[in-house]
Motif scaffolding. Structure first.
Motif, PDB file in Angstrom:
ATOM      1  N   ILE A   1      -2.017  11.107  -2.659  1.00 51.96           N
ATOM      2  CA  ILE A   1      -1.696  12.520  -2.482  1.00 51.96           C
ATOM      3  C   ILE A   1      -0.331  12.798  -3.106  1.00 51.96           C
ATOM      4  O   ILE A   1       0.708  12.380  -2.583  1.00 51.96           O
ATOM      5  N   THR A   2      -0.349  13.490  -4.248  1.00 58.04           N
ATOM      6  CA  THR A   2       0.855  13.706  -5.045  1.00 58.04           C
ATOM      7  C   THR A   2       1.115  15.179  -5.334  1.00 58.04           C
ATOM      8  O   THR A   2       2.259  15.600  -5.417  1.00 58.04           O
ATOM      9  N   THR A   3       0.061  15.966  -5.496  1.00 62.57           N
ATOM     10  CA  THR A   3       0.188  17.370  -5.881  1.00 62.57           C
ATOM     11  C   THR A   3      -0.478  18.266  -4.828  1.00 62.57           C
ATOM     12  O   THR A   3      -1.244  17.773  -3.989  1.00 62.57           O
ATOM     13  N   PRO A   4      -0.209  19.574  -4.862  1.00 66.95           N
ATOM     14  CA  PRO A   4      -0.882  20.480  -3.917  1.00 66.95           C
ATOM     15  C   PRO A   4      -2.407  20.400  -4.005  1.00 66.95           C
ATOM     16  O   PRO A   4      -3.096  20.510  -2.986  1.00 66.95           O
TER      17      PRO A   4
ATOM     18  N   HIS B   1       0.838  -1.202   0.000  1.00 66.43           N
ATOM     19  CA  HIS B   1       0.000   0.000   0.000  1.00 66.43           C
ATOM     20  C   HIS B   1       0.870   1.248   0.000  1.00 66.43           C
ATOM     21  O   HIS B   1       1.921   1.298   0.654  1.00 66.43           O
ATOM     22  N   ASP B   2       0.419   2.254  -0.742  1.00 64.98           N
ATOM     23  CA  ASP B   2       1.115   3.540  -0.794  1.00 64.98           C
ATOM     24  C   ASP B   2       0.912   4.295   0.514  1.00 64.98           C
ATOM     25  O   ASP B   2      -0.227   4.463   0.972  1.00 64.98           O
ATOM     26  N   GLY B   3       1.996   4.813   1.061  1.00 71.57           N
ATOM     27  CA  GLY B   3       1.903   5.583   2.294  1.00 71.57           C
ATOM     28  C   GLY B   3       1.105   6.860   2.157  1.00 71.57           C
ATOM     29  O   GLY B   3       0.655   7.428   3.158  1.00 71.57           O
ATOM     30  N   VAL B   4       0.927   7.328   0.914  1.00 73.00           N
ATOM     31  CA  VAL B   4       0.187   8.578   0.678  1.00 73.00           C
ATOM     32  C   VAL B   4      -1.229   8.310   0.169  1.00 73.00           C
ATOM     33  O   VAL B   4      -1.825   9.130  -0.522  1.00 73.00           O
ATOM     34  N   ARG B   5      -1.789   7.164   0.540  1.00 70.53           N
ATOM     35  CA  ARG B   5      -3.220   6.890   0.310  1.00 70.53           C
ATOM     36  C   ARG B   5      -3.889   6.693   1.672  1.00 70.53           C
ATOM     37  O   ARG B   5      -4.158   5.564   2.090  1.00 70.53           O
ATOM     38  N   PRO B   6      -4.165   7.808   2.375  1.00 70.08           N
ATOM     39  CA  PRO B   6      -4.679   7.696   3.745  1.00 70.08           C
ATOM     40  C   PRO B   6      -6.190   7.572   3.870  1.00 70.08           C
ATOM     41  O   PRO B   6      -6.708   7.579   4.989  1.00 70.08           O
ATOM     42  N   PHE B   7      -6.904   7.464   2.736  1.00 67.41           N
ATOM     43  CA  PHE B   7      -8.365   7.421   2.801  1.00 67.41           C
ATOM     44  C   PHE B   7      -8.940   6.073   2.377  1.00 67.41           C
ATOM     45  O   PHE B   7     -10.156   5.945   2.190  1.00 67.41           O
TER      46      PHE B   7
END
Length: 231
Positions: free
Chosen positions: A211-214, A104-110
């Motif tokens: 979550i990759t961009t602003p 799992h990607d650490g920047v997929r918190p949902f």
């Protein structure tokens, strides 16, 4: 879920598209780093056996401190990753002691518990599974000159997410085959595809964003607010 599952959470990237000095996985939502939100979701799965976090070499100590601070008791190891995501995953799965593993990607918190369960249940039935959603937009193939060369049938296209769930022995074999052949895939499913193994898709939700961009960070703050309002 009565089986032997672990999870490797990958959070070793720098994320240059975010345009911040801090790596994207350590930016905060609601006062906690994104990667902590992600780990907490998996830590609260009653049937999950263990979690391995793979992060940057210089970030191991602070991640270990967060594991302690936030009571993430299923995290069995925090290890440094490699220069490429594929190498980071390989290092992570070598630490696992379970029969099955999720990446799992650490920047997929949902991602939700229901989505994780669906992916794992599909993997148990089919041998391997990825979470994904049907593509909503028309997709165009474009050449180097910016000209459209084809329009694939949208109904056959899925946007693949994580987690992706595999039998640990199959994933290790696929990684080792890729290393011998010098092959790099954009996700772990590609390595199993290359090894000739079938992978099923479990339908997820469009809110399972990476979550990759602003703009993603702004949407993440909205999702968090919406989730709190819905409680």
């Amino acid at each position: 879920m009565n089986t032997n599952f672990g999870a490797v959470i990958v959070a070793a990237g720098k994320g240059s598209r975010m345009g911040t000095a801090e790596s994207k996985q350590f930016l905060q939502i609601d006062g906690r780093p994104i990667v902590v939100h992600t780990m907490d979701i998996f830590n609260r799965l009653p049937w999950l056996q263990e979690i391995v976090l793979v992060t940057g070499k210089d970030d191991v100590a602070r991640c270990e401190a967060w594991v302690e601070q936030y009571g993430l008791d299923k995290v069995s190891a925090v290890i440094p990753g490699g220069s490429e995501r594929q190498e980071s995953v390989y290092q992570g799965i070598k630490q696992m002691n379970t029969e099955w593993v999720m990446i799992h990607d650490g920047v997929r918190p949902f991602v939700t518990h229901d989505e994780i369960y669906s992916c794992c249940k599909t993997a148990l039935r089919e041998g391997a599974a990825v979470l994904g959603v049907p593509v909503k937009d028309t997709i165009k193939q474009v050449n180097g000159q910016g000209l459209i060369t084809a329009t694939p049938d949208r109904h056959s296209l899925w946007a693949v997410q994580t987690p992706q769930a595999f039998r640990l022995s199959d994933l290790l074999d696929a990684h080792e085959l890729a290393r011998r052949n010098g092959f790099f895939g954009t996700d772990d499913a590609m390595l199993l595809e290359k090894a000739g193994l079938p992978i099923a898709v479990a339908e997820g939700k469009y809110t399972n964003i990476k979550i990759t961009t602003p703009e993603d960070l702004e949407y993440a703050a909205f999702l968090k607010y919406k989730g709190e309002k819905g409680k």
